[in-house]
Design a protein around this motif. Sequence first.
Motif, PDB file in Angstrom:
ATOM      1  N   TYR A 226      46.566  12.967  45.784  1.00  0.00           N
ATOM      2  CA  TYR A 226      47.674  12.551  44.899  1.00  0.00           C
ATOM      3  C   TYR A 226      48.882  11.978  45.630  1.00  0.00           C
ATOM      4  N   ARG A 227      48.773  11.768  46.929  1.00  0.00           N
ATOM      5  CA  ARG A 227      49.949  11.346  47.706  1.00  0.00           C
ATOM      6  C   ARG A 227      51.123  12.293  47.480  1.00  0.00           C
ATOM      7  N   ASP A 228      50.823  13.547  47.306  1.00  0.00           N
ATOM      8  CA  ASP A 228      51.863  14.555  47.140  1.00  0.00           C
ATOM      9  C   ASP A 228      52.081  15.202  48.504  1.00  0.00           C
ATOM     10  N   TYR A 229      53.192  14.869  49.129  1.00  0.00           N
ATOM     11  CA  TYR A 229      53.451  15.336  50.493  1.00  0.00           C
ATOM     12  C   TYR A 229      54.348  16.566  50.539  1.00  0.00           C
ATOM     13  N   THR A 230      54.641  17.139  49.371  1.00  0.00           N
ATOM     14  CA  THR A 230      55.690  18.156  49.302  1.00  0.00           C
ATOM     15  C   THR A 230      55.278  19.542  49.802  1.00  0.00           C
ATOM     16  N   ASN A 231      53.983  19.749  50.031  1.00  0.00           N
ATOM     17  CA  ASN A 231      53.539  21.081  50.462  1.00  0.00           C
ATOM     18  C   ASN A 231      53.363  21.161  51.975  1.00  0.00           C
ATOM     19  N   PRO A 232      53.636  22.346  52.538  1.00  0.00           N
ATOM     20  CA  PRO A 232      53.444  22.494  53.988  1.00  0.00           C
ATOM     21  C   PRO A 232      51.966  22.486  54.356  1.00  0.00           C
ATOM     22  N   VAL A 233      51.623  21.769  55.411  1.00  0.00           N
ATOM     23  CA  VAL A 233      50.257  21.820  55.952  1.00  0.00           C
ATOM     24  C   VAL A 233      50.414  22.245  57.410  1.00  0.00           C
ATOM     25  N   ILE A 234      50.461  23.547  57.594  1.00  0.00           N
ATOM     26  CA  ILE A 234      50.752  24.095  58.921  1.00  0.00           C
ATOM     27  C   ILE A 234      49.586  24.953  59.385  1.00  0.00           C
ATOM     28  N   ASP A 235      49.062  24.620  60.531  1.00  0.00           N
ATOM     29  CA  ASP A 235      47.951  25.377  61.102  1.00  0.00           C
ATOM     30  C   ASP A 235      48.315  25.788  62.521  1.00  0.00           C
ATOM     31  N   ARG A 236      47.378  26.407  63.222  1.00  0.00           N
ATOM     32  CA  ARG A 236      47.650  26.869  64.587  1.00  0.00           C
ATOM     33  C   ARG A 236      48.101  25.719  65.465  1.00  0.00           C
ATOM     34  N   TRP A 237      47.500  24.569  65.224  1.00  0.00           N
ATOM     35  CA  TRP A 237      47.737  23.379  66.026  1.00  0.00           C
ATOM     36  C   TRP A 237      49.190  22.910  65.898  1.00  0.00           C
ATOM     37  N   VAL A 238      49.615  22.662  64.680  1.00  0.00           N
ATOM     38  CA  VAL A 238      50.988  22.222  64.424  1.00  0.00           C
ATOM     39  C   VAL A 238      51.981  23.258  64.939  1.00  0.00           C
ATOM     40  N   LYS A 239      51.661  24.505  64.657  1.00  0.00           N
ATOM     41  CA  LYS A 239      52.533  25.595  65.064  1.00  0.00           C
ATOM     42  C   LYS A 239      52.708  25.611  66.583  1.00  0.00           C
ATOM     43  N   GLY A 240      51.578  25.518  67.290  1.00  0.00           N
ATOM     44  CA  GLY A 240      51.605  25.531  68.749  1.00  0.00           C
ATOM     45  C   GLY A 240      52.403  24.367  69.319  1.00  0.00           C
ATOM     46  N   LEU A 241      52.269  23.205  68.707  1.00  0.00           N
ATOM     47  CA  LEU A 241      52.956  22.018  69.217  1.00  0.00           C
ATOM     48  C   LEU A 241      54.467  22.117  69.034  1.00  0.00           C
ATOM     49  N   TYR A 242      54.891  22.550  67.848  1.00  0.00           N
ATOM     50  CA  TYR A 242      56.339  22.672  67.628  1.00  0.00           C
ATOM     51  C   TYR A 242      56.937  23.786  68.473  1.00  0.00           C
ATOM     52  N   GLU A 243      56.163  24.846  68.686  1.00  0.00           N
ATOM     53  CA  GLU A 243      56.667  25.929  69.541  1.00  0.00           C
ATOM     54  C   GLU A 243      56.856  25.427  70.971  1.00  0.00           C
ATOM     55  N   THR A 244      55.990  24.497  71.383  1.00  0.00           N
ATOM     56  CA  THR A 244      56.095  23.920  72.722  1.00  0.00           C
ATOM     57  C   THR A 244      57.430  23.197  72.930  1.00  0.00           C
ATOM     58  N   VAL A 245      57.943  22.597  71.848  1.00  0.00           N
ATOM     59  CA  VAL A 245      59.228  21.897  71.984  1.00  0.00           C
ATOM     60  C   VAL A 245      60.409  22.749  71.500  1.00  0.00           C
ATOM     61  N   GLY A 246      60.153  24.058  71.376  1.00  0.00           N
ATOM     62  CA  GLY A 246      61.273  24.958  71.136  1.00  0.00           C
ATOM     63  C   GLY A 246      61.604  25.302  69.701  1.00  0.00           C
ATOM     64  N   VAL A 247      60.754  24.886  68.751  1.00  0.00           N
ATOM     65  CA  VAL A 247      60.980  25.283  67.356  1.00  0.00           C
ATOM     66  C   VAL A 247      60.388  26.678  67.181  1.00  0.00           C
ATOM     67  N   THR A 248      61.217  27.640  66.856  1.00  0.00           N
ATOM     68  CA  THR A 248      60.722  29.016  66.796  1.00  0.00           C
ATOM     69  C   THR A 248      60.126  29.379  65.443  1.00  0.00           C
ATOM     70  N   ASN A 249      60.750  28.932  64.359  1.00  0.00           N
ATOM     71  CA  ASN A 249      60.213  29.196  63.022  1.00  0.00           C
ATOM     72  C   ASN A 249      59.701  27.892  62.416  1.00  0.00           C
ATOM     73  N   VAL A 250      58.425  27.617  62.647  1.00  0.00           N
ATOM     74  CA  VAL A 250      57.860  26.322  62.253  1.00  0.00           C
ATOM     75  C   VAL A 250      57.828  26.153  60.736  1.00  0.00           C
ATOM     76  N   GLU A 251      57.508  27.224  60.018  1.00  0.00           N
ATOM     77  CA  GLU A 251      57.481  27.141  58.547  1.00  0.00           C
ATOM     78  C   GLU A 251      58.845  26.727  58.008  1.00  0.00           C
ATOM     79  N   GLU A 252      59.863  27.385  58.546  1.00  0.00           N
ATOM     80  CA  GLU A 252      61.218  27.096  58.085  1.00  0.00           C
ATOM     81  C   GLU A 252      61.626  25.668  58.454  1.00  0.00           C
ATOM     82  N   TYR A 253      61.266  25.263  59.655  1.00  0.00           N
ATOM     83  CA  TYR A 253      61.580  23.903  60.090  1.00  0.00           C
ATOM     84  C   TYR A 253      60.943  22.873  59.161  1.00  0.00           C
ATOM     85  N   TYR A 254      59.700  23.085  58.837  1.00  0.00           N
ATOM     86  CA  TYR A 254      59.007  22.162  57.922  1.00  0.00           C
ATOM     87  C   TYR A 254      59.713  22.094  56.576  1.00  0.00           C
ATOM     88  N   ARG A 255      59.998  23.273  56.032  1.00  0.00           N
ATOM     89  CA  ARG A 255      60.596  23.334  54.712  1.00  0.00           C
ATOM     90  C   ARG A 255      61.951  22.622  54.700  1.00  0.00           C
TER      91      ARG A 255
END
Length: 306
Positions: A226-255
């Motif tokens: 549906y081209r609906d981009y409003t929901n978080p799609v966060i997995d181990r991969w995304v989480k690991g990558l953002y943590e690498t650049v210093g984002v501690t709460n990835v869910e919150e950052y996404y939101r």
Amino acid sequence: MRLKRRMRIEIEPLDKKFNFKLTAAAYSFSWNYDGKHYRTIIKYSDRNIGVVAWEENHKIIVEVYSNENYLSKEDVEHEIRNHLGTDENLEEFYKLCRGDPLLKDVIEGIHSRKVDIWYASIIAVAQQNASFRQGWKMIWNLLSRYGERFLLEGLEVELKYPPNPRLILERGEQVLKDSGYGYRSRTLMEIAKILIENGEDFLKKNLTKIRGVGKYTYGLIMMLAYRDYTNPVIDRWVKGLYETVGVTNVEEYYRKYWGRYQALATWMLTIMLDAAPLSKAIERVRRGDLKPSFSGITPLTLWRYY
DNA sequence: TGCCAGGCGGGGT
DNA sequence: ACCCCGCATGGC
């Protein structure tokens, strides 16, 4: 099924940055793309529409195939534009990319291609607890072995499309297991059953109640179908990558940061980092190598291998 | 061989 | 709210 050539349409994308080649290449199989021509089947109102498209003089030329005697050119063009995302305005998203540590070098003009909810489910479930390579191999197996086949008048290539959910229900879970879906099969069986018995709208509303559909899968299906981009799609991969650049709460950052583009951010990141396994992707992030390599099997080169 | 991968749900605290 | 485990399968 054989489809006859019906009409030619010229499309000028409303998105002036629209990148036809990369949009066509992204997560395509060999029958979808050959480096120049993009081909697909679009289903709407119980019709099967064959599409062959390529770029010419900054326009997209589309040959349309169908067995319908009457086809509204306006409707078909609308479906194709929606499928390719030619009219989608992503300026706000690009603005956010410029301020993000992982997507700051994003290539603009790539759009995701809209598919129906069944195809979207087949893709999303295949990504659960599996690498990019394994997931796409599952999908390839399913389409190659059990998929619907389409021949377009005058073309040699045979297009593959997911098997109808009815066929899945008739032949049983084994079709999915044979394709490598493993324990993920029963989730897709349930989706097929609801789709046949209760229809698309009901399925869409009740997706998260299905055993095996969590936040990740739900967000991915909503994006792809549906081209609906409003929901978080966060997995181990995304989480690991953002943590690498210093984002501690990835869910919150996404939101808070990605807001209505949460799902698209993840999808675009997989393309920019070649969907490399986490440890390799982390190395790339550390090197600041944030653009696709176009070597090996990646989302943008899948079509050369499968 | 044995381990892990772009999740998920259930059961524990 | 968290943490932890098993789960089918393929790839290395």
